[in-house]
Design a protein around this motif. Structure first.
Motif, mmCIF file in Angstrom:
data_model
loop_
_atom_site.group_PDB
_atom_site.id
_atom_site.type_symbol
_atom_site.label_atom_id
_atom_site.label_comp_id
_atom_site.label_asym_id
_atom_site.label_seq_id
_atom_site.Cartn_x
_atom_site.Cartn_y
_atom_site.Cartn_z
ATOM 1 N N TYR A 135 47.171 61.389 -65.869
ATOM 2 C CA TYR A 135 46.726 60.966 -67.194
ATOM 3 C C TYR A 135 48.157 60.323 -67.741
ATOM 4 N N PHE A 136 49.180 60.057 -67.121
ATOM 5 C CA PHE A 136 50.293 59.406 -67.531
ATOM 6 C C PHE A 136 51.286 60.434 -68.341
ATOM 7 N N ASN A 137 51.089 61.679 -67.815
ATOM 8 C CA ASN A 137 52.151 62.609 -68.432
ATOM 9 C C ASN A 137 53.208 62.787 -67.625
ATOM 10 N N PRO A 138 54.207 63.111 -67.939
ATOM 11 C CA PRO A 138 55.698 63.009 -67.150
ATOM 12 C C PRO A 138 55.326 64.149 -66.217
ATOM 13 N N SER A 139 55.910 63.899 -64.965
ATOM 14 C CA SER A 139 56.022 65.117 -64.035
ATOM 15 C C SER A 139 57.522 65.373 -63.379
ATOM 16 N N THR A 140 57.662 66.687 -63.634
ATOM 17 C CA THR A 140 59.061 66.864 -63.236
ATOM 18 C C THR A 140 59.239 67.689 -62.219
ATOM 19 N N ALA A 141 60.408 67.902 -61.657
ATOM 20 C CA ALA A 141 60.747 68.892 -60.562
ATOM 21 C C ALA A 141 61.979 69.199 -60.508
ATOM 22 N N GLY A 142 62.404 70.347 -60.046
ATOM 23 C CA GLY A 142 63.670 70.972 -59.913
ATOM 24 C C GLY A 142 64.318 71.367 -61.144
ATOM 25 N N GLY A 143 63.886 72.181 -61.851
ATOM 26 C CA GLY A 143 64.283 72.776 -63.284
ATOM 27 C C GLY A 143 65.957 73.166 -63.094
ATOM 28 N N GLY A 144 66.013 73.865 -62.105
ATOM 29 C CA GLY A 144 67.707 74.366 -61.721
ATOM 30 C C GLY A 144 68.253 73.445 -60.932
ATOM 31 N N ILE A 145 67.688 73.113 -59.764
ATOM 32 C CA ILE A 145 68.446 72.166 -58.645
ATOM 33 C C ILE A 145 67.528 71.270 -58.240
ATOM 34 N N TYR A 146 67.860 70.168 -58.073
ATOM 35 C CA TYR A 146 67.048 68.886 -57.502
ATOM 36 C C TYR A 146 67.610 68.004 -56.500
ATOM 37 N N CYS A 147 66.887 67.961 -55.386
ATOM 38 C CA CYS A 147 67.580 67.352 -54.308
ATOM 39 C C CYS A 147 66.461 66.163 -53.915
ATOM 40 N N ILE A 148 67.105 64.936 -53.686
ATOM 41 C CA ILE A 148 66.079 64.028 -53.017
ATOM 42 C C ILE A 148 65.577 64.168 -51.718
ATOM 43 N N ASP A 149 64.702 63.626 -51.017
ATOM 44 C CA ASP A 149 64.765 63.543 -49.592
ATOM 45 C C ASP A 149 66.078 63.174 -49.117
ATOM 46 N N GLY A 150 66.596 63.607 -48.038
ATOM 47 C CA GLY A 150 67.762 63.182 -47.331
ATOM 48 C C GLY A 150 68.934 63.768 -47.910
ATOM 49 N N SER A 151 68.822 64.622 -49.061
ATOM 50 C CA SER A 151 69.879 65.292 -49.420
ATOM 51 C C SER A 151 69.997 66.729 -48.900
ATOM 52 N N ALA A 152 71.063 67.320 -48.393
ATOM 53 C CA ALA A 152 71.017 68.569 -47.905
ATOM 54 C C ALA A 152 72.181 69.340 -48.216
ATOM 55 N N PRO A 153 72.553 69.693 -49.477
ATOM 56 C CA PRO A 153 73.861 70.212 -49.891
ATOM 57 C C PRO A 153 73.966 71.759 -49.521
ATOM 58 N N SER A 154 75.125 72.137 -49.542
ATOM 59 C CA SER A 154 75.369 73.627 -49.141
ATOM 60 C C SER A 154 75.254 74.469 -50.395
ATOM 61 N N LEU A 155 74.461 75.511 -50.332
ATOM 62 C CA LEU A 155 74.553 76.370 -51.606
ATOM 63 C C LEU A 155 74.673 77.679 -51.342
ATOM 64 N N LEU A 156 75.736 78.398 -51.967
ATOM 65 C CA LEU A 156 76.149 79.818 -51.688
ATOM 66 C C LEU A 156 76.318 80.362 -52.718
ATOM 67 N N ARG A 157 75.489 81.598 -52.984
ATOM 68 C CA ARG A 157 75.485 82.604 -54.072
ATOM 69 C C ARG A 157 75.541 81.988 -55.328
ATOM 70 N N ILE A 158 74.511 81.174 -55.548
ATOM 71 C CA ILE A 158 74.086 80.512 -56.878
ATOM 72 C C ILE A 158 73.014 81.310 -57.387
ATOM 73 N N VAL A 159 72.989 81.652 -58.906
ATOM 74 C CA VAL A 159 72.174 82.230 -59.389
ATOM 75 C C VAL A 159 71.260 81.289 -60.346
ATOM 76 N N VAL A 160 70.156 81.006 -59.894
ATOM 77 C CA VAL A 160 68.941 79.901 -60.628
ATOM 78 C C VAL A 160 67.987 80.891 -61.357
#
Length: 158
Positions: A126-151
């Motif tokens: 319906y052409f409404n915006p679609s979003t992802a990753g409110g707290g953390i967003y990674c694109i395909d190919g990104s793989a960061p290290s996350l430790l003791r994060i509160v989201v």
């Protein structure tokens, strides 16, 4: 940036010059975490003191560590907050984004991420915006290290 901030930044850089890595204190050396990330180079550490930081974070493909001062202490993590709720962030309102192929050398630890509204990933039928990753967003190919994060307290549309 005031002369006292520049002096403190030079002192930190001189202190760690022999090690090849810089520790950038927020807010001691730089007022904002993102400002410190932009300044940092691979191998550097952005050390975040307790407080609330009204901003969003993008690692910009850098192999750096962004950490609160005591990631193992849940009380300190709860007091070290990145809050995106009041930021004018356009299409990218996730609190932390990894959009440039970051890998395990991109390290995020000891922070509370809140107030994210997601990163625009497209439009629905319906052409409404679609979003992802409110707290953390990674694109395909990104793989960061996350430790003791509160989201917590993040949302998305669509």
């Amino acid at each position: 940036m005031g002369h006292d901030k520049i002096g403190a930044m030079i002192l930190v850089m001189a202190t760690v010059a022999g090690s090849g890595a810089t520790v950038i204190d927020v807010p001691g050396d730089m007022e904002e975490i993102q400002q410190a990330i932009q300044f940092a180079t691979d191998g550097d550490t952005v050390l975040v003191q307790p407080g609330t930081y009204a901003e969003t974070l993008a690692f910009l493909g850098k192999g750096i560590t962004v950490t609160g001062i005591a990631p193992e202490d849940s009380i300190v993590v709860a007091a070290t907050v990145v809050d995106a709720s009041t930021t004018p962030c356009g299409d990218s309102c996730s609190v932390a984004t990894f959009l440039s192929g970051e890998d395990e050398r991109s390290f995020l630890a000891g922070l509370t991420l809140t107030g994210g509204r997601g990163t625009l990933v497209g439009l629905d039928s319906y052409f409404n915006p679609s979003t992802a990753g409110g707290g953390i967003y990674c694109i395909d190919g990104s793989a960061p290290s996350l430790l003791r994060i509160v989201v917590k307290g993040n949302s998305i549309q669509g």
